[in-house]
Design a protein around this motif. Structure first.
Motif, short mmCIF file in Angstrom:
data_model
loop_
_atom_site.label_atom_id
_atom_site.label_comp_id
_atom_site.label_asym_id
_atom_site.label_seq_id
_atom_site.Cartn_x
_atom_site.Cartn_y
_atom_site.Cartn_z
N GLY A 111 24.34 60.30 32.35
CA GLY A 111 24.12 59.90 33.79
C GLY A 111 25.40 60.17 34.43
O GLY A 111 25.37 60.64 35.70
N ILE A 112 26.57 59.74 33.87
CA ILE A 112 27.62 59.74 34.69
C ILE A 112 28.25 61.29 35.03
O ILE A 112 28.70 61.57 35.91
CB ILE A 112 28.85 58.96 33.93
N VAL A 113 28.17 62.21 34.00
CA VAL A 113 28.51 63.61 34.07
C VAL A 113 27.34 64.21 35.21
O VAL A 113 27.84 64.92 35.94
CB VAL A 113 27.98 64.29 32.54
N VAL A 114 26.07 63.85 35.06
CA VAL A 114 25.17 64.46 36.12
C VAL A 114 25.53 63.98 37.40
O VAL A 114 25.37 64.59 38.40
CB VAL A 114 23.64 63.89 35.85
N ALA A 115 25.84 62.88 37.70
CA ALA A 115 26.39 62.24 38.98
C ALA A 115 27.57 63.07 39.33
O ALA A 115 27.62 63.64 40.71
CB ALA A 115 26.72 60.57 38.79
N ILE A 116 28.53 63.30 38.77
CA ILE A 116 29.77 63.97 39.11
C ILE A 116 29.35 65.41 39.20
O ILE A 116 29.92 66.10 40.28
CB ILE A 116 30.88 63.71 37.98
N ARG B 29 23.61 60.43 50.59
CA ARG B 29 23.66 61.27 49.41
C ARG B 29 24.13 60.66 48.10
O ARG B 29 23.57 60.73 47.11
CB ARG B 29 24.81 62.43 49.60
N PHE B 30 24.81 59.46 48.36
CA PHE B 30 25.29 58.74 47.07
C PHE B 30 24.11 58.09 46.46
O PHE B 30 23.90 58.00 45.20
CB PHE B 30 26.36 57.74 47.49
N GLY B 31 23.26 57.60 47.08
CA GLY B 31 22.04 56.92 46.63
C GLY B 31 21.18 57.80 45.95
O GLY B 31 20.56 57.78 44.91
N ARG B 32 21.07 59.16 46.60
CA ARG B 32 20.24 60.19 45.68
C ARG B 32 20.69 60.51 44.67
O ARG B 32 20.07 60.78 43.58
CB ARG B 32 20.06 61.29 46.68
N VAL B 33 21.91 60.75 44.60
CA VAL B 33 22.92 61.08 43.61
C VAL B 33 22.61 60.24 42.23
O VAL B 33 22.40 60.47 40.95
CB VAL B 33 24.15 61.34 43.61
N MET B 34 22.73 58.84 42.54
CA MET B 34 22.92 57.78 41.43
C MET B 34 21.26 57.79 41.00
O MET B 34 21.02 57.43 39.81
CB MET B 34 22.94 56.62 42.37
N LEU B 35 20.28 58.05 41.98
CA LEU B 35 18.87 57.95 41.35
C LEU B 35 18.65 59.14 40.42
O LEU B 35 17.96 59.00 39.31
CB LEU B 35 17.86 58.19 42.46
N ALA B 36 18.99 60.35 41.01
CA ALA B 36 19.11 61.50 39.98
C ALA B 36 19.66 61.30 38.66
O ALA B 36 19.27 61.65 37.56
CB ALA B 36 19.43 62.85 40.59
N ALA B 37 20.76 60.68 38.50
CA ALA B 37 21.77 60.40 37.58
C ALA B 37 20.67 59.37 36.78
O ALA B 37 20.78 59.63 35.47
CB ALA B 37 23.05 59.81 37.87
N GLY B 38 20.19 58.32 37.05
CA GLY B 38 19.45 57.47 36.36
C GLY B 38 18.42 58.17 35.59
O GLY B 38 17.99 57.88 34.41
N LEU B 39 17.58 59.11 36.39
CA LEU B 39 16.37 59.48 35.88
C LEU B 39 16.94 60.77 34.73
O LEU B 39 16.34 60.66 33.82
CB LEU B 39 16.03 60.51 36.95
#
Length: 740
Positions: free
Chosen positions: A328-333, A585-595
């Motif tokens: 998730g961290i890698v995907v968020a970055i 955008r930060f919220g969307r990125v965090m949701l995608a990382a969690g998924l």
């Protein structure tokens, strides 16, 4: 006569208002029902089917074996689909295509092909509905959430409250329940396993005891790994709330400092200098009179929740969860760095996830030589070795029937015939989402799940890129001397203050375009919202009301012990989670990382048939698809102008079918609960008639027939004079159960 035209005009004005009221009522009803259904599962302790050995035991703990709450959740989601379809038709609104509905349709086709070959039809139907229904519900939620940031906050709050309830239950298990359970188990171990028909040398008993000794909390779930997988979503949701709380707090401070327009002597801004914190009009406020921003309180609560979830995951000791967090961290970055290039982001993320799944498949094919070596190491390596057996069995099941699979929910039965000869365990799922779907649903099911995952993921990446472009456009249009010029000059290299200047542009400080109106709308909903809190409490309250029918036959004491203590905490968390803003955008990125983190964990340790975790997953997908309204049309889910009524009609049909398929099982379960009460009171003979009615109510369920066979066997052992007759009836009912 002169008053008639006035009355007619008033009636015409009243009609649109009434129609809008009906539209709003339908939308709210559909949203609350769907949100409750998608977030209710993690606190239910559900079961796909009735376990006969526990049904006929004298223990009154019926709540842990009854699938009644699962059926009620299905009915809630089906009713939400019906109301949502009516809302779409009345508003004449086109369906926003997301890919979820396409995946659901392919899975329906897979179910039609696969269920006829299933050995247990009732279990297959339950698993099929539990797999397809949340995807359809998420697609309907996308229609409802678009343009409603407050409702998105409500869904966020409901998901977070379910995570907190599980953390509370897991903490209670870890701190003192496990010791009590271990002591009670040691005292009744022989009697307990004798009722299950198992010898103490059974490998499954050793695994069970190792889990008790390991003190792995499971919350309201049946398995610790499923809890860990769900907490990955909870951490992503809490991180989104933290970002929203900080963003909302920073915006409030900026607004309080800029209200004077920079004129000397007003608003605490003199000669271009900011007033010290805690001052009004240039005068310092006393400390005791300083107002506390609710966003600060929400921020502290949300950070504490993230820490709490990490502690629970540490207790579980799940390597897959740790791998999910790292992914998730890698995907968020990646998503943040290449947010303006969705194709690059999609290629990198898809490559990572595909490489993981392919590697696991390759490992499974080498299980025969790899398993003995890995088993010797013990610990987590030994656990991985056993998973190689499950994955090899799943590949064999898929290879035997690649088109139809073994049938939804039938992996446990099919595994007995396909497991490796050196495998000692008998399991009900292979601990791998895609492999489980392939083995049980066949090729169509695998394609349907991949479509339901890949298409929304691509739309989320496109929306993120489009929102980034839309956010940059107003700053360029402002020109020299405008807000964009201020952004370029303020702060070191203009980087630290770019976000604040951009918010000012969106808020209308430099123009009243569409982006400005969107920013103002977001600012208006950023603070405390009574509507959001009421809706969040309604959704969370329904979760506990749905829990109640599953425990009524066991008495109110179980409900009071298991669910009520967590309810006030969940309501408080829901209220706190509705305070932050939900946009950006930060919220969307965090949701995608969690998924992505959830998918990685599900690929290593969890099966997709666990509805308690996959239903919130699809709710999070709906959130990610509708996260922000300030995005370009190219990034939004496409509308379907042609055949306007097709999608609502299909949603309505799905709702009706699910309700029809849920009525008979609910009637049967109610009769079985009466039989369970008789067993708990040591009056087994009184359970005959309720079990007979349960068998008549649901012809597909083998559980009441198997229970009836066990009842007559016990009657035969207790009454020697009628032993022959009782044994004949026992065999008759057991044969009927086998036939089902």
């Amino acid at each position: 006569m002169s008053k008639a035209p006035g009355k007619a005009a008033a009636a015409k004005a009243q009609a649109p208002a009434d129609r809008r009221l009906w539209h709003t009522a339908l939308a709210i009803g559909a949203f609350v029902l769907l949100a409750a259904a998608l977030t209710v599962r993690p606190i239910l302790g559900e079961s796909w089917t009735v376990h006969v050995t526990q049904l006929v035991s004298p223990s009154p703990v019926w709540w842990s074996t009854s699938p009644a709450v699962m059926y009620i959740a299905h009915v809630l989601a089906a009713a939400g689909l019906l109301l949502g379809a009516g809302w779409l038709v009345l508003r004449r609104q086109a369906w926003r295509l997301t890919g979820l509905e396409v995946g659901a349709l392919i899975l329906v086709l897979a179910a039609v092909v696969s269920i006829p070959g299933a050995s247990d039809k009732r279990l297959a139907i339950n698993v099929a509905i539990g797999t397809i229904l949340p995807i359809a519900a998420a697609a309907m939620l996308v229609q409802l959430l678009a343009g409603r940031p407050i409702w998105r906050r409500v869904l966020l709050a409901a998901l977070l409250s379910a995570a907190v309830a599980n953390c509370w239950r897991a903490s209670r298990q870890q701190l003192y329940e496990f010791q009590q359970t271990l002591e009670q188990y040691e005292q009744t171990k022989e009697e307990f396993w004798a009722k299950q028909g198992k010898d103490l040398s059974d490998p499954a008993i050793k695994i069970f005891e190792s889990r008790i000794l390991a003190h792995q909390p499971s919350g309201y779930f049946y398995h610790p790994n499923v809890l860990a997988s769900f907490l990955l979503l909870g951490m992503a949701v809490a991180a989104v709330g933290v970002a929203g709380a900080r963003r909302r707090s920073g915006r409030s401070e900026s607004a309080s400092q800029d209200t004077s327009g920079g004129r000397p002597g007003e608003g605490g801004v003199q000669a271009g200098r900011r007033a010290p914190p805690g001052s009004e009009g240039g005068r310092l406020r006393p400390l005791f009179s300083m107002r506390i921003d609710p966003a600060h309180i929400a921020l502290a609560i949300l950070v504490a929740i993230i820490v709490w979830q990490l502690i629970v995951i540490g207790w579980i000791g799940s390597v897959g969860a740790v791998a999910g967090i790292a992914t998730g961290i890698v995907v968020a970055i990646i998503l943040w760095r290449v947010r303006r290039r969705p194709k690059v982001a999609a290629g990198v993320c898809l490559g990572m996830l595909a490489a993981l799944q392919i590697s696991l498949v390759v490992l499974a094919t080498t299980s025969q030589t790899t398993f003995p070596r890995l088993e010797e190491y013990g610990g987590k390596v030994r656990s991985l070795a056993f998973r190689l057996n499950y994955w090899e069995g799943a590949l064999r099941i898929f290879g035997a029937d690649p088109l139809t699979g073994a049938g939804p929910g039938q992996f446990g039965t099919a595994y007995l015939a396909h497991k490796p000869i050196y495998a000692s365990e008998e399991v009900t799922h292979p601990h791998n989402w895609l492999m489980a779907v392939g083995a049980e649903w066949g090729l169509f099911g695998l394609v349907g799940l991949i479509v339901a995952l890949a298409v929304p993921g691509w739309l989320v990446l496109r929306s993120n890129a489009a929102e980034t472009s839309a956010a940059r456009e107003p700053a360029r249009e402002a020109g020299p001397g405008g807000a964009g010029d201020v952004a370029s000059r303020s702060g070191p290299r203009g980087s630290r203050s770019r976000g604040t200047a951009l918010q000012n542009v969106r808020g209308g400080a430099a123009g009243g375009g569409a982006a400005g109106r969107a920013g103002l709308a977001q600012d208006r909903v950023a603070g405390v919202s009574g509507e959001a809190m009421v809706l969040a409490w309604a959704v969370v309250g329904i979760c506990w009301l749905v829990f109640l029918p599953g425990v009524v036959p066991a008495g109110s004491a179980v409900f009071l012990v298991e669910a009520v203590p967590a309810l006030p905490m969940a309501l408080a968390v829901a209220a706190a989670a509705t305070i932050p803003a939900v946009s950006g955008r930060f919220g969307r990125v965090m949701l995608a990382a969690g998924l992505a983190a959830f998918f990685v964990h599900a690929a290593a340790e969890m099966a997709g048939g666990v509805g308690a975790a996959t239903w919130p997953f699809w709710a999070t997908v709906a959130l990610a698809l509708t996260w922000s309204d300030a995005q370009a049309a190219a990034g939004a889910p496409a509308e379907l102008p042609a055949k306007r009524w097709a999608a609502p009609a299909l949603a309505a049909v799905a709702g009706v079918v699910v309700i029809v398929l849920s009525v008979a099982p609910l009637r049967s379960i109610w009769q079985m609960s009466l039989a369970k009460d008789a067993f708990a009171a040591n009056r087994g003979a009184e359970s005959v008639e309720p079990l007979r009615r349960a068998a008549a109510a649901d012809p597909l369920d083998p559980a009441p027939r198997a229970a009836m066979g066990e009842v007559w066997r016990r009657i035969a052992s207790a009454n020697p004079r009628h032993k022959a007759t009782a044994l004949e009836r026992s065999v008759e009912w057991l044969e009927k159960a086998v036939a089902r």
